[in-house]
Design a protein around this motif. Structure first.
Motif, PDB file in Angstrom:
ATOM      1  N   THR A 103      37.533 -18.627 -35.153  1.00  0.00           N
ATOM      2  CA  THR A 103      38.921 -18.175 -35.072  1.00  0.00           C
ATOM      3  C   THR A 103      39.203 -17.523 -33.725  1.00  0.00           C
ATOM      4  O   THR A 103      40.226 -17.806 -33.088  1.00  0.00           O
ATOM      5  CB  THR A 103      39.240 -17.198 -36.218  1.00  0.00           C
ATOM      6  N   LEU A 104      38.303 -16.664 -33.284  1.00  0.00           N
ATOM      7  CA  LEU A 104      38.484 -16.029 -31.975  1.00  0.00           C
ATOM      8  C   LEU A 104      38.501 -17.053 -30.853  1.00  0.00           C
ATOM      9  O   LEU A 104      39.328 -16.974 -29.935  1.00  0.00           O
ATOM     10  CB  LEU A 104      37.372 -15.005 -31.719  1.00  0.00           C
ATOM     11  N   ASP A 105      37.597 -18.000 -30.917  1.00  0.00           N
ATOM     12  CA  ASP A 105      37.542 -19.030 -29.875  1.00  0.00           C
ATOM     13  C   ASP A 105      38.831 -19.857 -29.859  1.00  0.00           C
ATOM     14  O   ASP A 105      39.361 -20.171 -28.788  1.00  0.00           O
ATOM     15  CB  ASP A 105      36.327 -19.936 -30.066  1.00  0.00           C
ATOM     16  N   GLU A 106      39.348 -20.195 -31.038  1.00  0.00           N
ATOM     17  CA  GLU A 106      40.583 -20.980 -31.112  1.00  0.00           C
ATOM     18  C   GLU A 106      41.770 -20.197 -30.556  1.00  0.00           C
ATOM     19  O   GLU A 106      42.574 -20.738 -29.808  1.00  0.00           O
ATOM     20  CB  GLU A 106      40.864 -21.386 -32.553  1.00  0.00           C
ATOM     21  N   ARG A 107      41.854 -18.937 -30.913  1.00  0.00           N
ATOM     22  CA  ARG A 107      43.000 -18.131 -30.484  1.00  0.00           C
ATOM     23  C   ARG A 107      42.965 -17.792 -28.997  1.00  0.00           C
ATOM     24  O   ARG A 107      44.009 -17.510 -28.414  1.00  0.00           O
ATOM     25  CB  ARG A 107      43.079 -16.845 -31.300  1.00  0.00           C
ATOM     26  N   THR A 108      41.792 -17.792 -28.400  1.00  0.00           N
ATOM     27  CA  THR A 108      41.685 -17.477 -26.973  1.00  0.00           C
ATOM     28  C   THR A 108      41.471 -18.715 -26.126  1.00  0.00           C
ATOM     29  O   THR A 108      41.261 -18.603 -24.916  1.00  0.00           O
ATOM     30  CB  THR A 108      40.531 -16.482 -26.710  1.00  0.00           C
ATOM     31  N   GLY A 109      41.517 -19.883 -26.741  1.00  0.00           N
ATOM     32  CA  GLY A 109      41.306 -21.115 -25.995  1.00  0.00           C
ATOM     33  C   GLY A 109      39.910 -21.206 -25.407  1.00  0.00           C
ATOM     34  O   GLY A 109      39.727 -21.731 -24.309  1.00  0.00           O
ATOM     35  N   ASP A 110      38.932 -20.703 -26.103  1.00  0.00           N
ATOM     36  CA  ASP A 110      37.520 -20.688 -25.676  1.00  0.00           C
ATOM     37  C   ASP A 110      37.292 -19.918 -24.379  1.00  0.00           C
ATOM     38  O   ASP A 110      36.255 -20.070 -23.730  1.00  0.00           O
ATOM     39  CB  ASP A 110      36.968 -22.109 -25.530  1.00  0.00           C
ATOM     40  N   LYS A 111      38.241 -19.090 -24.004  1.00  0.00           N
ATOM     41  CA  LYS A 111      38.118 -18.310 -22.764  1.00  0.00           C
ATOM     42  C   LYS A 111      36.914 -17.368 -22.811  1.00  0.00           C
ATOM     43  O   LYS A 111      36.274 -17.118 -21.798  1.00  0.00           O
ATOM     44  CB  LYS A 111      39.400 -17.518 -22.536  1.00  0.00           C
ATOM     45  N   TYR A 112      36.613 -16.835 -23.976  1.00  0.00           N
ATOM     46  CA  TYR A 112      35.530 -15.867 -24.133  1.00  0.00           C
ATOM     47  C   TYR A 112      34.384 -16.431 -24.971  1.00  0.00           C
ATOM     48  O   TYR A 112      33.685 -15.688 -25.658  1.00  0.00           O
ATOM     49  CB  TYR A 112      36.068 -14.588 -24.783  1.00  0.00           C
ATOM     50  N   ASP A 113      34.174 -17.734 -24.923  1.00  0.00           N
ATOM     51  CA  ASP A 113      33.191 -18.404 -25.765  1.00  0.00           C
ATOM     52  C   ASP A 113      31.792 -17.808 -25.620  1.00  0.00           C
ATOM     53  O   ASP A 113      31.118 -17.551 -26.613  1.00  0.00           O
ATOM     54  CB  ASP A 113      33.169 -19.902 -25.458  1.00  0.00           C
ATOM     55  N   ALA A 114      31.361 -17.570 -24.408  1.00  0.00           N
ATOM     56  CA  ALA A 114      30.017 -17.012 -24.199  1.00  0.00           C
ATOM     57  C   ALA A 114      29.898 -15.628 -24.819  1.00  0.00           C
ATOM     58  O   ALA A 114      28.863 -15.283 -25.401  1.00  0.00           O
ATOM     59  CB  ALA A 114      29.688 -16.960 -22.711  1.00  0.00           C
TER      60      ALA A 114
END
Length: 64
Positions: free
Chosen positions: A32-43
């Protein structure tokens, strides 16, 4: 210990008793976090999810 600390300890004990279900919850939150941030903070979300998993896994491993 304050109420927040008590709640965190209870949640950790519940996760230790049901690690597979806890893994699903962690994976869902991470996704959910990755989707909402566009994978900006994936790492960062990967690292945080691994840290959470280690906190309730008795053997200290991180399974996905």
């Amino acid at each position: 210990m304050g109420k927040l600390g008590d709640m965190m300890n209870k949640a950790k004990q519940m996760a230790k008793g049901h690690p597979d279900q806890a893994d699903k919850g962690v994976a869902s939150a991470e996704r959910t976090l990755d989707e909402r941030t566009g994978d900006k903070y994936d790492a960062r979300t990967d690292k945080a999810a691994d840290t959470v998993r280690r906190s309730y896994r008795d053997d200290g491993t991180s399974e996905r």
